[in-house]
Design a protein around this motif. Sequence first.
Motif, PDB file in Angstrom:
ATOM      1  N   VAL A 129      12.072  10.869 -10.338  1.00  0.00           N
ATOM      2  CA  VAL A 129      12.279  12.306 -10.546  1.00  0.00           C
ATOM      3  C   VAL A 129      10.948  13.018 -10.750  1.00  0.00           C
ATOM      4  N   GLU A 130      10.014  12.379 -11.446  1.00  0.00           N
ATOM      5  CA  GLU A 130       8.667  12.925 -11.608  1.00  0.00           C
ATOM      6  C   GLU A 130       7.675  11.988 -10.936  1.00  0.00           C
ATOM      7  N   GLN A 131       6.723  12.569 -10.236  1.00  0.00           N
ATOM      8  CA  GLN A 131       5.785  11.777  -9.445  1.00  0.00           C
ATOM      9  C   GLN A 131       5.020  10.769 -10.282  1.00  0.00           C
ATOM     10  N   ASP A 132       4.598  11.143 -11.500  1.00  0.00           N
ATOM     11  CA  ASP A 132       3.706  10.284 -12.267  1.00  0.00           C
ATOM     12  C   ASP A 132       4.432   9.255 -13.131  1.00  0.00           C
ATOM     13  N   TRP A 133       5.738   9.070 -12.924  1.00  0.00           N
ATOM     14  CA  TRP A 133       6.450   8.045 -13.687  1.00  0.00           C
ATOM     15  C   TRP A 133       6.226   6.640 -13.134  1.00  0.00           C
ATOM     16  N   GLY A 134       5.575   6.533 -11.997  1.00  0.00           N
ATOM     17  CA  GLY A 134       5.345   5.209 -11.419  1.00  0.00           C
ATOM     18  C   GLY A 134       6.576   4.696 -10.702  1.00  0.00           C
ATOM     19  N   GLY A 135       6.720   3.378 -10.656  1.00  0.00           N
ATOM     20  CA  GLY A 135       7.854   2.763  -9.969  1.00  0.00           C
ATOM     21  C   GLY A 135       7.437   1.492  -9.278  1.00  0.00           C
ATOM     22  N   PRO A 136       8.387   0.730  -8.772  1.00  0.00           N
ATOM     23  CA  PRO A 136       8.075  -0.528  -8.102  1.00  0.00           C
ATOM     24  C   PRO A 136       7.193  -0.302  -6.873  1.00  0.00           C
ATOM     25  N   SER A 137       6.422  -1.334  -6.515  1.00  0.00           N
ATOM     26  CA  SER A 137       5.525  -1.237  -5.365  1.00  0.00           C
ATOM     27  C   SER A 137       6.315  -1.123  -4.064  1.00  0.00           C
ATOM     28  N   THR A 138       5.714  -0.405  -3.110  1.00  0.00           N
ATOM     29  CA  THR A 138       6.307  -0.271  -1.777  1.00  0.00           C
ATOM     30  C   THR A 138       6.334  -1.626  -1.071  1.00  0.00           C
ATOM     31  N   VAL A 139       7.426  -1.883  -0.367  1.00  0.00           N
ATOM     32  CA  VAL A 139       7.548  -3.104   0.441  1.00  0.00           C
ATOM     33  C   VAL A 139       7.605  -2.695   1.911  1.00  0.00           C
ATOM     34  N   LEU A 140       6.708  -3.233   2.710  1.00  0.00           N
ATOM     35  CA  LEU A 140       6.605  -2.894   4.132  1.00  0.00           C
ATOM     36  C   LEU A 140       7.118  -4.030   5.013  1.00  0.00           C
ATOM     37  N   ASN A 141       7.439  -3.686   6.255  1.00  0.00           N
ATOM     38  CA  ASN A 141       7.742  -4.676   7.319  1.00  0.00           C
ATOM     39  C   ASN A 141       9.018  -5.467   7.061  1.00  0.00           C
ATOM     40  N   ILE A 142       9.974  -4.880   6.363  1.00  0.00           N
ATOM     41  CA  ILE A 142      11.252  -5.564   6.128  1.00  0.00           C
ATOM     42  C   ILE A 142      11.980  -5.697   7.476  1.00  0.00           C
ATOM     43  N   GLY A 143      12.399  -6.881   7.785  1.00  0.00           N
ATOM     44  CA  GLY A 143      13.035  -7.146   9.072  1.00  0.00           C
ATOM     45  C   GLY A 143      12.200  -8.048   9.964  1.00  0.00           C
ATOM     46  N   MET A 144      10.947  -8.259   9.585  1.00  0.00           N
ATOM     47  CA  MET A 144      10.114  -9.156  10.386  1.00  0.00           C
ATOM     48  C   MET A 144      10.627 -10.592  10.234  1.00  0.00           C
ATOM     49  N   ASN A 145      10.806 -11.258  11.376  1.00  0.00           N
ATOM     50  CA  ASN A 145      11.222 -12.651  11.423  1.00  0.00           C
ATOM     51  C   ASN A 145      10.665 -13.230  12.719  1.00  0.00           C
ATOM     52  N   ARG A 146      11.055 -14.447  13.040  1.00  0.00           N
ATOM     53  CA  ARG A 146      10.498 -15.085  14.236  1.00  0.00           C
ATOM     54  C   ARG A 146      10.883 -14.301  15.502  1.00  0.00           C
ATOM     55  N   THR A 147      12.130 -13.837  15.541  1.00  0.00           N
ATOM     56  CA  THR A 147      12.595 -13.107  16.720  1.00  0.00           C
ATOM     57  C   THR A 147      11.828 -11.807  16.897  1.00  0.00           C
ATOM     58  N   ASN A 148      11.693 -11.053  15.817  1.00  0.00           N
ATOM     59  CA  ASN A 148      11.001  -9.772  15.910  1.00  0.00           C
ATOM     60  C   ASN A 148       9.503  -9.932  16.108  1.00  0.00           C
ATOM     61  N   GLU A 149       8.974 -11.019  15.600  1.00  0.00           N
ATOM     62  CA  GLU A 149       7.553 -11.273  15.865  1.00  0.00           C
ATOM     63  C   GLU A 149       7.329 -11.423  17.369  1.00  0.00           C
TER      64      GLU A 149
END
Length: 852
Positions: free
Chosen positions: A80-100
Amino acid sequence: MLDRLNFERITPTAAIQRRLHGTRAKCLQRLIRLGMPVPDTVALSIPLVRSIAAGQQPDMKALLEHFGSWPVLSVRASTVEQDWGGPSTVLNIGMNRTNEAFFASRLGADAAKALHLKFIKSYAVDVARLDDEIFDIEDLTVAKALDAYEMETDEAFPEDIEIQLAQVLKSMARAWEGTSARLLRMSKGAPEDAGLGLVVQRMAFGMGKGESGAGVIQFVNSDTGKPQEVGRYKRQSQGRDALSSGEGDALYLTRDKRGPSLQDSQPEVFDALCELGAVARKGLREEMQIEFTVEGGTLHILDAVAAPRSARAEVRIATDLAKDGVISREDAVMRIEPRAIGELLHPQVAGSAKRDVFARGIAASPGAATGKLVFDAMAAQTSASQGEACILVRRETSPEDVRGMHAAKAILTERGGANGHAAVIARGLGLPCVTGATSIDVDTKKRTVTSEDGRVLSEGDVVTLDGSSGQVLAGSVPLVEAGIGGAFRELLGWADAVRDIGVRANADTPEDANVAEMFNAEGIGLCRTEHMFFGEDRLTVLREAVFAEDDTDRAAALSRLLPMQRADFLAMFLIMAPRPVCLRLFDPPLHEFLPSTREGILQLADALDMSAREVQARIEDLSEQNPMLGLRGVRLGITMPEIYEMQARAIFEAAIEASVGGVAVVPEIMIPLVSAKREVELVKSRIDAVAADVMSETGKTVEFRLGVMVETPRAALRAGDIATHASFLSFGTNDMTQMTYGLSRDDAGRFMSDYVNQGVFPEDPFLALDQDGVGELLALASERGRIVREKLTLSVCGEHGGDPESIAFCRSLGMDYVSCSPYRVPIARLAAAQLAIREPGGDDDRFEFPED
């Protein structure tokens, strides 16, 4: 009706609400409305994230349908407020052998492998909570990373995007609910039950063929607020990698002699970013930091947050936005946290400075200073006379130390609280101060100070004192100078145009009056006239008056002080004219002006031509069991009337001399520590007599206003009686808080944090006015005083006069002005303006993203 447990694709017309989906989700919607190239994004509401944390899995197939056939996503926190922080961003969800394999043909084999490997490591650390050391493998490949994961968890790495995404969402939701995360965000002002929203976004790769990379850009300098393109860009990267890269790894944004730039290599991309920055500034009414990705030459905007900034930059940004017509002047005033501008008034430790913390205490007066340690007033004066900056260290300060405090650049005490003697004097002088540093041991004989870890510093060693954080740092560190330039003054001018309660300064000397005038105080609300006696020549004469055996000798000694006081009053009247000056008559117990050391006693004996034994005996005669409740204030004026008579004569003669050009100076004379109507009558009759004598001697008319400093509970309760002889009542909330609570402000610091932490008091009553107890006395006194005298002037002149919440309370009682230390005047001016702006509509909500 919106289903709060559903997810919502972010479109220009979607029902995205900041309080339901978080600031990031709302900001992304506004970026989309502004026509920015934001990848497809879905917002998960706070209630939905709570249900995920509780173990309820959302409809993953329905969620993934929003992204069509695109198989790779990212998830970001949306609080709700920008400076409250939060969990780290997770990128590239869905990458696997097929998608590679799929992306190898599109992006290149190396890029596809890098993306896959990056996701495996991120998932292992952020979701499976594994130690990243498991990937410390020579020539790490995707196969080796998968094997390491399986070896550590006894299960294969998930290949299905539904499973991956579900686990990421659950992990982030539960991380937000953890104890550490809750305590961290509460320290930033978040409520204990603050919720978390999440946004799922189609990945825009910054890796692959053609021009690809990622970066961050903003259009103001975070330290100064001046317009400037700032940021970094890194080829073949994702997220904020560019900011953590080494000098040779990332590109500068603008042309720079230190290395290659995005402006040179990709001018079209750079120009597009500048155009989008201008659009964001106008559309979001804010200076934004934009996270972007370039994929095969195509620009994507992934996120935007308010650009980080210092208080100095915040003021410059707000005023520039107002001058450019992006926001109103009132909006600019509302954007600045009043307490934050305190750091603009003093030098500060540079944000990049390395801190070797020697000691910690109470942050009693803001600012920072570097200097050599000294252990008494004489050493401080000697150091100053030699042009050397010094830090005065005492177990606790007393009036004897005031000369040394004037000479020092900062003050450190082992004892004392946030409103004790050292703190109050330091704030008045604009000096950084740390009090209550109980972990140190000050040895005034050896002239050393020992830290909790056993380190010892001696007189002459250099330290840096940070009064804003309460830290004492070993050695010299870089400082940032005060910033009270054009933007600062312009903003406060806008504030003055709307506020409806006056702001005066507490100023005890002409030097203090100059500072008050510099900060545009509307007058002096409290001049503690006894502080004018601390000069060496004056102190000896005052001591003669204190030691006098009869009225005649006392009057003779005081007659030598008369021209000194008159000169001081004249200077203050001329500096502040035509603004009012309120002079409090002599208040403290006489013992405060007598020496307490053997050396001081010998010096006084020599000056008075007495033996040391006689001086010691006289000091003992004047000592009291509880001097702060003894012979002081109006009690001195009644038992030793010569003191007040001398001061009144000095005031009237100075006022006549300062009345030039047909404009009469009308001084305000304030009687301290009154408890009974009769006290006022007795003092008033003597002051009236002095006024008559001065008028007779000079042939000039003397006008003045007589008032009372209400500091005792009885004075507050009998304010109606007292007001019959007073044209104003000024509440001295420092002493009133002490007397109402039965607390010593100098000693309360030892246990106050425990009291606040355990909920005995909501806040330290010496920092924020106790509205329930002390405040009720103020309310009763205000009401009873104005029943007797309708136009009775009411004010607060204690340190609470610079506290925004306390100002709000004073304003609610209809007080005419508040008075505070000169360096708190700008804070009070801004806080008072915000109260006036906010009042018509209640809590101001204009700077949240509109919910339309």
